[in-house]
Design a protein around this motif. Structure first.
Motif, PDB file in Angstrom:
ATOM      1  N   SER A   1      27.328  40.981  -4.013  1.00  0.00           N
ATOM      2  CA  SER A   1      28.359  40.385  -4.171  1.00  0.00           C
ATOM      3  C   SER A   1      29.040  39.437  -2.369  1.00  0.00           C
ATOM      4  O   SER A   1      28.731  37.997  -2.322  1.00  0.00           O
ATOM      5  CB  SER A   1      29.765  40.192  -5.359  1.00  0.00           C
ATOM      6  OG  SER A   1      30.408  41.227  -4.471  1.00  0.00           O
ATOM      7  N   SER A   2      28.814  39.786  -1.975  1.00  0.00           N
ATOM      8  CA  SER A   2      29.323  39.973  -0.533  1.00  0.00           C
ATOM      9  C   SER A   2      28.087  39.583   0.281  1.00  0.00           C
ATOM     10  O   SER A   2      28.394  38.843   1.804  1.00  0.00           O
ATOM     11  CB  SER A   2      29.957  41.575   0.442  1.00  0.00           C
ATOM     12  OG  SER A   2      29.232  42.563   0.579  1.00  0.00           O
ATOM     13  N   LEU A   3      26.685  39.263  -0.063  1.00  0.00           N
ATOM     14  CA  LEU A   3      25.243  39.222   0.755  1.00  0.00           C
ATOM     15  C   LEU A   3      24.728  37.960   0.289  1.00  0.00           C
ATOM     16  O   LEU A   3      25.271  37.827  -0.784  1.00  0.00           O
ATOM     17  CB  LEU A   3      24.690  40.945   0.516  1.00  0.00           C
ATOM     18  CG  LEU A   3      24.842  41.315   1.168  1.00  0.00           C
ATOM     19  CD1 LEU A   3      24.334  42.756   0.807  1.00  0.00           C
ATOM     20  CD2 LEU A   3      25.430  42.442   2.873  1.00  0.00           C
ATOM     21  N   THR A   4      24.452  37.547   1.268  1.00  0.00           N
ATOM     22  CA  THR A   4      23.474  35.594   1.413  1.00  0.00           C
ATOM     23  C   THR A   4      22.125  36.637   0.461  1.00  0.00           C
ATOM     24  O   THR A   4      21.782  37.707   0.079  1.00  0.00           O
ATOM     25  CB  THR A   4      22.964  35.712   2.252  1.00  0.00           C
ATOM     26  OG1 THR A   4      21.924  36.387   2.824  1.00  0.00           O
ATOM     27  CG2 THR A   4      23.918  35.100   3.130  1.00  0.00           C
TER      28      THR A   4
ATOM     29  N   GLN B   1      20.548  39.805   0.262  1.00  0.00           N
ATOM     30  CA  GLN B   1      20.382  40.966  -1.319  1.00  0.00           C
ATOM     31  C   GLN B   1      19.325  42.131  -1.442  1.00  0.00           C
ATOM     32  O   GLN B   1      19.133  42.583  -1.552  1.00  0.00           O
ATOM     33  CB  GLN B   1      20.693  40.249  -2.370  1.00  0.00           C
ATOM     34  CG  GLN B   1      22.602  40.099  -2.349  1.00  0.00           C
ATOM     35  CD  GLN B   1      22.833  38.958  -3.276  1.00  0.00           C
ATOM     36  OE1 GLN B   1      21.713  38.745  -4.041  1.00  0.00           O
ATOM     37  NE2 GLN B   1      23.684  38.213  -3.737  1.00  0.00           N
TER      38      GLN B   1
ATOM     39  N   ILE C   1      35.540  47.141   1.075  1.00  0.00           N
ATOM     40  CA  ILE C   1      34.017  47.730  -0.219  1.00  0.00           C
ATOM     41  C   ILE C   1      33.583  49.371   0.142  1.00  0.00           C
ATOM     42  O   ILE C   1      34.459  50.018  -0.927  1.00  0.00           O
ATOM     43  CB  ILE C   1      32.995  46.903  -0.269  1.00  0.00           C
ATOM     44  CG1 ILE C   1      33.433  45.470  -0.361  1.00  0.00           C
ATOM     45  CG2 ILE C   1      32.410  47.288  -1.490  1.00  0.00           C
ATOM     46  CD1 ILE C   1      32.140  44.214  -0.162  1.00  0.00           C
TER      47      ILE C   1
ATOM     48  N   THR D   1      34.182  42.690   5.816  1.00  0.00           N
ATOM     49  CA  THR D   1      34.156  43.477   3.939  1.00  0.00           C
ATOM     50  C   THR D   1      33.255  44.316   3.729  1.00  0.00           C
ATOM     51  O   THR D   1      34.001  45.024   2.655  1.00  0.00           O
ATOM     52  CB  THR D   1      33.618  42.018   3.921  1.00  0.00           C
ATOM     53  OG1 THR D   1      34.156  40.920   4.480  1.00  0.00           O
ATOM     54  CG2 THR D   1      33.830  42.189   1.887  1.00  0.00           C
ATOM     55  N   LEU D   2      32.880  44.767   4.559  1.00  0.00           N
ATOM     56  CA  LEU D   2      31.477  46.131   3.200  1.00  0.00           C
ATOM     57  C   LEU D   2      32.649  47.066   3.644  1.00  0.00           C
ATOM     58  O   LEU D   2      32.690  48.329   3.201  1.00  0.00           O
ATOM     59  CB  LEU D   2      30.038  45.771   4.295  1.00  0.00           C
ATOM     60  CG  LEU D   2      29.144  44.991   3.975  1.00  0.00           C
ATOM     61  CD1 LEU D   2      28.135  45.569   4.511  1.00  0.00           C
ATOM     62  CD2 LEU D   2      28.612  45.719   2.679  1.00  0.00           C
TER      63      LEU D   2
ATOM     64  N   GLU E   1      31.514  39.377  10.498  1.00  0.00           N
ATOM     65  CA  GLU E   1      33.199  39.514   9.099  1.00  0.00           C
ATOM     66  C   GLU E   1      32.410  40.337   7.694  1.00  0.00           C
ATOM     67  O   GLU E   1      32.997  40.656   7.276  1.00  0.00           O
ATOM     68  CB  GLU E   1      32.957  37.966   8.936  1.00  0.00           C
ATOM     69  CG  GLU E   1      33.564  37.560   9.730  1.00  0.00           C
ATOM     70  CD  GLU E   1      33.417  36.988  10.900  1.00  0.00           C
ATOM     71  OE1 GLU E   1      31.918  37.206  10.895  1.00  0.00           O
ATOM     72  OE2 GLU E   1      33.682  36.796  11.836  1.00  0.00           O
ATOM     73  N   GLN E   2      31.084  40.236   7.919  1.00  0.00           N
ATOM     74  CA  GLN E   2      30.688  41.104   6.354  1.00  0.00           C
ATOM     75  C   GLN E   2      30.756  42.293   7.061  1.00  0.00           C
ATOM     76  O   GLN E   2      30.605  43.485   5.784  1.00  0.00           O
ATOM     77  CB  GLN E   2      29.419  40.043   6.512  1.00  0.00           C
ATOM     78  CG  GLN E   2      28.717  38.864   6.146  1.00  0.00           C
ATOM     79  CD  GLN E   2      27.483  38.912   5.973  1.00  0.00           C
ATOM     80  OE1 GLN E   2      26.453  38.944   7.018  1.00  0.00           O
ATOM     81  NE2 GLN E   2      26.932  38.702   4.734  1.00  0.00           N
TER      82      GLN E   2
ATOM     83  N   SER F   1      29.452  45.139  -5.783  1.00  0.00           N
ATOM     84  CA  SER F   1      31.204  44.899  -4.498  1.00  0.00           C
ATOM     85  C   SER F   1      29.712  43.823  -3.485  1.00  0.00           C
ATOM     86  O   SER F   1      30.049  42.842  -2.771  1.00  0.00           O
ATOM     87  CB  SER F   1      31.604  45.574  -4.396  1.00  0.00           C
ATOM     88  OG  SER F   1      32.868  45.808  -5.453  1.00  0.00           O
ATOM     89  N   ILE F   2      28.929  45.051  -3.073  1.00  0.00           N
ATOM     90  CA  ILE F   2      27.910  45.262  -2.000  1.00  0.00           C
ATOM     91  C   ILE F   2      26.824  43.598  -1.830  1.00  0.00           C
ATOM     92  O   ILE F   2      27.145  43.232  -1.169  1.00  0.00           O
ATOM     93  CB  ILE F   2      26.933  46.820  -1.278  1.00  0.00           C
ATOM     94  CG1 ILE F   2      28.457  47.259  -0.916  1.00  0.00           C
ATOM     95  CG2 ILE F   2      26.348  46.085  -0.121  1.00  0.00           C
ATOM     96  CD1 ILE F   2      27.706  48.492  -0.563  1.00  0.00           C
TER      97      ILE F   2
END
Length: 285
Positions: A139-142, A146, A108, A104-105, A100-101, A136-137
């Protein structure tokens, strides 16, 4: 002029002025082995055991090219470019991305391209898009991912600096019979010099340069081209580029004077002079 679409004249000049060194790398392209086709693999196979894929995890095509296959884990967005596929693999491997990530990436990256309307300069367009892309990247990571992403940015920069220093050494210093200590000093000098130049380019901007570790599909410019446009303006003329190249070559002559012996320095300066003479034949001062 649209910032992403630099005129062919300027592009050729930039490529010529900063691409050629004392030794040609064309033989590296010619010597690159051709990819093995599917038919070749089939002819050379002697048994099913030659296939690295376990029977319970068959390969699946990840692009329009049927010759390239990849395991189903991790998830790789469908592309038609083997280089992009490899970058996706490394990104997923480094950040431990879930499917899923990864999706999402991919969305982005596809969304955050430099503005090509021509309303802003190329440098500003890349810088702005890079900031948005990085934010944006992240913000989509834990939090752990990050930090891993930031470590990847720092590591990638250091690897590029080391690679540039090694290329320069190989092209211009390798035949001077340097001692191990001289070699270490020369590489350190080169790395520090490249580090100073690199500091003017934010990590976020580097995400959209041509040597980005991200699987970006937009075509921009390399670091040297970005620095050139930043120092000379959006549309430098040939003489400006030639002058920048002339200054760069002249600065080389004294770069290692505290490292090389008198005889080594004389050999090196002769090579520098040959490079300057070649430039003068094309762009008279």
């Amino acid at each position: 002029m649209k910032p992403i679409l630099i005129s062919s004249t300027i592009t050729l000049i930039i490529g010529f002025s900063f691409g050629w060194l004392f030794k040609s790398s064309s033989h590296e392209i010619q010597d690159t082995p051709k990819p093995i086709t599917q038919n070749t693999r089939q002819n050379n196979s002697t048994s099913p055991s030659d296939n690295d894929t376990p029977p319970d995890k068959p390969n699946r095509p990840i692009s329009n090219n049927p010759d390239r296959t990849l395991r189903t884990d991790p998830y790789i967005p469908p592309t038609s470019d083997a280089k992009l596929d490899a970058k996706w693999l490394r990104l997923s491997e480094t950040l431990s991305l879930t499917p899923e990530q990864t999706k999402t990436l991919a969305a982005i990256i596809e969304k955050n391209h430099p503005d090509s309307s021509g309303e802003t300069s190329l440098q500003d367009a890349i810088s702005t898009a890079g900031k948005n892309l990085e934010a944006s990247i992240l913000s989509s990571l834990t939090p752990e991912q990050q930090q891993a992403f930031k470590d990847l940015q720092n590591r990638n920069l250091q690897n590029q600096l080391s690679a540039k220093a090694m290329r320069f050494y190989s092209d211009e210093l390798a035949d001077l019979d340097l001692t191990p200590q001289q070699r270490e000093q020369a590489l350190e000098t080169l790395t520090q010099e490249y580090q100073q130049k690199a500091e003017s380019i934010p990590h976020s901007t580097r995400l959209l340069l041509s040597n980005s570790f991200l699987p970006v599909t937009v075509n921009t410019i390399a670091e040297d081209g970005f620095l050139l446009l930043s120092s000379l303006g959006e549309t430098p003329d040939p003489q400006q580029i030639a002058e920048a190249r002339r200054t760069e070559i002249q600065n080389k002559s004294t770069r290692f004077q505290n490292i090389l012996t008198p005889a080594q320095l004389q050999i090196y300066q002769q090579k520098v002079q040959e490079s300057l003479t070649n430039l003068e034949q094309i762009f008279p001062n």
